[in-house]
Write a protein that holds these residues in place. Sequence first.
Motif, short mmCIF file in Angstrom:
data_model
loop_
_atom_site.label_atom_id
_atom_site.label_comp_id
_atom_site.label_asym_id
_atom_site.label_seq_id
_atom_site.Cartn_x
_atom_site.Cartn_y
_atom_site.Cartn_z
N PRO A 1 76.46 -19.53 -38.18
CA PRO A 1 77.81 -19.23 -37.72
C PRO A 1 78.22 -17.82 -38.16
CG PRO A 1 77.72 -21.35 -38.87
CD PRO A 1 76.41 -20.66 -39.12
N ASP A 2 79.08 -17.17 -37.38
CA ASP A 2 79.50 -15.81 -37.73
C ASP A 2 80.81 -15.81 -38.52
OD1 ASP A 2 81.22 -16.53 -35.75
OD2 ASP A 2 80.81 -14.81 -34.44
N GLY A 3 81.06 -16.90 -39.22
CA GLY A 3 82.24 -17.01 -40.07
C GLY A 3 82.22 -18.33 -40.82
N PHE A 4 83.29 -18.60 -41.54
CA PHE A 4 83.36 -19.85 -42.31
C PHE A 4 83.17 -21.05 -41.40
CE2 PHE A 4 85.74 -23.45 -44.02
CZ PHE A 4 85.18 -23.54 -45.30
N ASP A 5 82.34 -22.01 -41.84
CA ASP A 5 82.02 -23.18 -41.03
C ASP A 5 82.56 -24.44 -41.71
OD1 ASP A 5 81.01 -25.12 -39.42
OD2 ASP A 5 78.90 -24.64 -39.75
N PRO A 6 83.65 -25.03 -41.19
CA PRO A 6 84.21 -26.25 -41.81
C PRO A 6 83.21 -27.40 -41.85
CG PRO A 6 85.76 -25.28 -40.25
CD PRO A 6 84.46 -24.57 -40.06
N GLU A 7 82.35 -27.48 -40.83
CA GLU A 7 81.38 -28.58 -40.80
C GLU A 7 80.36 -28.42 -41.93
OE1 GLU A 7 79.57 -31.98 -40.10
OE2 GLU A 7 81.42 -31.32 -39.13
N ALA A 8 79.93 -27.18 -42.20
CA ALA A 8 79.04 -26.94 -43.33
C ALA A 8 79.72 -27.34 -44.64
CB ALA A 8 78.61 -25.48 -43.37
N ARG A 9 81.00 -27.04 -44.74
CA ARG A 9 81.75 -27.39 -45.94
C ARG A 9 81.81 -28.91 -46.10
NH1 ARG A 9 84.51 -23.88 -48.88
NH2 ARG A 9 85.83 -24.80 -50.48
N ARG A 10 82.03 -29.62 -45.00
CA ARG A 10 82.06 -31.08 -45.08
C ARG A 10 80.70 -31.63 -45.49
NH1 ARG A 10 85.89 -30.47 -40.83
NH2 ARG A 10 84.26 -30.38 -39.24
N THR A 11 79.64 -31.02 -44.99
CA THR A 11 78.29 -31.46 -45.38
C THR A 11 78.08 -31.30 -46.88
OG1 THR A 11 77.42 -30.84 -43.20
CG2 THR A 11 75.82 -31.08 -44.99
N LEU A 12 78.62 -30.24 -47.44
CA LEU A 12 78.49 -29.99 -48.88
C LEU A 12 79.42 -30.88 -49.70
CD1 LEU A 12 78.17 -26.10 -48.78
CD2 LEU A 12 76.37 -27.74 -49.39
N GLY A 13 80.37 -31.53 -49.04
CA GLY A 13 81.21 -32.50 -49.72
C GLY A 13 82.25 -31.93 -50.65
N VAL A 14 82.77 -30.76 -50.33
CA VAL A 14 83.79 -30.12 -51.17
C VAL A 14 85.03 -29.85 -50.33
CG1 VAL A 14 84.35 -28.11 -52.60
CG2 VAL A 14 82.03 -29.06 -52.63
N PRO A 15 86.21 -30.29 -50.75
CA PRO A 15 87.44 -30.03 -49.98
C PRO A 15 87.69 -28.53 -49.83
CG PRO A 15 87.82 -31.65 -51.71
CD PRO A 15 86.46 -31.08 -51.96
N LYS A 16 88.33 -28.17 -48.73
CA LYS A 16 88.56 -26.75 -48.45
C LYS A 16 89.50 -26.09 -49.45
CE LYS A 16 89.38 -23.55 -44.63
NZ LYS A 16 90.07 -22.59 -45.48
N ASP A 17 90.36 -26.89 -50.14
CA ASP A 17 91.27 -26.28 -51.09
C ASP A 17 90.62 -26.01 -52.45
OD1 ASP A 17 90.98 -28.93 -51.69
OD2 ASP A 17 93.09 -29.27 -52.16
N ILE A 18 89.34 -26.34 -52.57
CA ILE A 18 88.57 -26.02 -53.78
C ILE A 18 87.68 -24.82 -53.47
CG2 ILE A 18 86.82 -26.84 -55.40
CD1 ILE A 18 89.45 -28.24 -55.75
N ALA A 19 87.75 -23.78 -54.29
CA ALA A 19 86.90 -22.61 -54.07
C ALA A 19 85.46 -22.98 -54.39
CB ALA A 19 87.36 -21.45 -54.95
N LEU A 20 84.57 -22.82 -53.41
CA LEU A 20 83.17 -23.20 -53.57
C LEU A 20 82.31 -21.95 -53.73
CD1 LEU A 20 80.98 -25.36 -53.65
CD2 LEU A 20 80.91 -25.29 -51.14
N ILE A 21 81.67 -21.84 -54.87
CA ILE A 21 80.78 -20.72 -55.17
C ILE A 21 79.37 -21.26 -55.18
CG2 ILE A 21 80.10 -19.02 -56.90
CD1 ILE A 21 83.58 -20.32 -57.08
N GLY A 22 78.47 -20.59 -54.47
CA GLY A 22 77.12 -21.14 -54.37
C GLY A 22 76.07 -20.10 -54.11
N THR A 23 74.84 -20.58 -54.07
CA THR A 23 73.69 -19.73 -53.77
C THR A 23 72.68 -20.56 -53.00
OG1 THR A 23 72.11 -18.15 -54.71
CG2 THR A 23 72.39 -20.24 -55.89
N VAL A 24 71.73 -19.89 -52.38
CA VAL A 24 70.67 -20.54 -51.63
C VAL A 24 69.35 -19.94 -52.09
CG1 VAL A 24 69.64 -20.89 -49.35
CG2 VAL A 24 72.13 -20.92 -49.61
N GLY A 25 68.40 -20.80 -52.41
CA GLY A 25 67.08 -20.27 -52.78
C GLY A 25 66.31 -21.23 -53.66
N ARG A 26 65.07 -20.86 -53.91
CA ARG A 26 64.21 -21.64 -54.79
C ARG A 26 64.72 -21.55 -56.23
NH1 ARG A 26 59.44 -18.98 -55.10
NH2 ARG A 26 60.43 -17.14 -54.20
N ILE A 27 64.66 -22.64 -56.94
CA ILE A 27 65.16 -22.66 -58.31
C ILE A 27 63.98 -22.31 -59.23
CG2 ILE A 27 66.42 -24.01 -60.03
CD1 ILE A 27 67.48 -25.75 -57.80
#
Length: 402
Positions: free
Chosen positions: A204-230
């Motif tokens: 998506p070329d912007g914030f994706d509410p569906e991705a946020r729902r998949t991650l299970g975090v409400p939109k009013d909570i600031a979600l900080i994350g990363t993607v990659g091998r641990i």
Amino acid sequence: MNAWTATPAPVVPPRTLPPQPLLPPVKVLHVITRFYAGAGGNTLLTALGMDPDRYEVWVAGVPGDDLWERAAAEGVHTVQIPGFRDFLTPGDVLVLWRLVRLIRRERFTIVHTHSAKGGFLGRLAARLCGTPVVVHTFHAISFHDHMSPWRRALYRSLERMTSHLAHAYLAVAPRLALEAVRQRLAPPGRVDVVPSAVELAGIPDGFDPEARRTLGVPKDIALIGTVGRIVHQKAPLDFVRMAALVHARYPDTAFVIVGDGQLADDVRRLAADLGVDVRITGWRPDAARLAAGLDVFVITSLYEGLGRALSEALAAARPVVATAVNGVPDLVEPGATGLLVAPSDPAGQARAVGWMLDHPDEAAAMGSQGCARVRTAFSQDAMCAAIDACYCRLLALPGRTR
């Protein structure tokens, strides 16, 4: 421009012509150590994006990695070489022999190598076979502090030994090209920069509410994350320390790592010790889309050629905080497309994330500018056009419009 540099439009539609002979394609073999993650994804997009009327593309490398099945399903010739490992072993003599046998049997016009070990074995095999054109891509420089001194010296020596065996060098970022020349891994003036493409269609070329729902975090909570091998390269424990510092100041925050790896249990233990909840999703095929559900995307890597996940996060217009290593500063310009931080500095990383949270409008503007940059310069078509131009220059072929 001369008569050979452009293909004129057909006067007669091809479907109305009598059968025309098929011209023999240029056979290209990519030799890569690990066919997964950043370098592997870049190589796969290269293989899939080259003009099939001009090139017949093969990939050879370490067996069992993530991308072999997809490559074969999409028509790429694949060769998983028995005994090929992602570190040096005595069995590499046999791997070299198998590469030589493959190159001699298929008579490749171009051997294009990737990664330190794949580059060493691939370039050596190509020279032994008299391959007309050899190209090497620097996705990252592999000599880092976590290696033992003897191993670091050995890898550097092997790269330098084969630096004269390629006719052209490519690097995924300008600073990576600079580092390759400084370390005498490539001759000056022989490295071209070709940004590593990402698959933009699924991002998506912007914030994706569906991705946020998949991650299970409400939109009013600031979600900080990363993607990659641990893994060690990504410094996941620094991410946890940063998360603990941010959460202490901003209680309405949540943290996620989209990925998996050998340090996952260490991450869980440290997070429990520091009293911060860091969710680990495990490996996800939709990781690039999930990044669009983050409020701030963070990279804590100790080294990173350019950072495929970083490019994908910017493609989704995410505000990014990234360590100033290798080619990352070529993409993340402070105040324009994100914020840079020092590696191994969780406190500094936490301050940068806090700044993004305190200045949401400025953070959003940086994400938008990063999105525009990635979607313009980091497309598959742009990357493949640059590689095609390199091949055409070395083979004296006319350029073509795909």
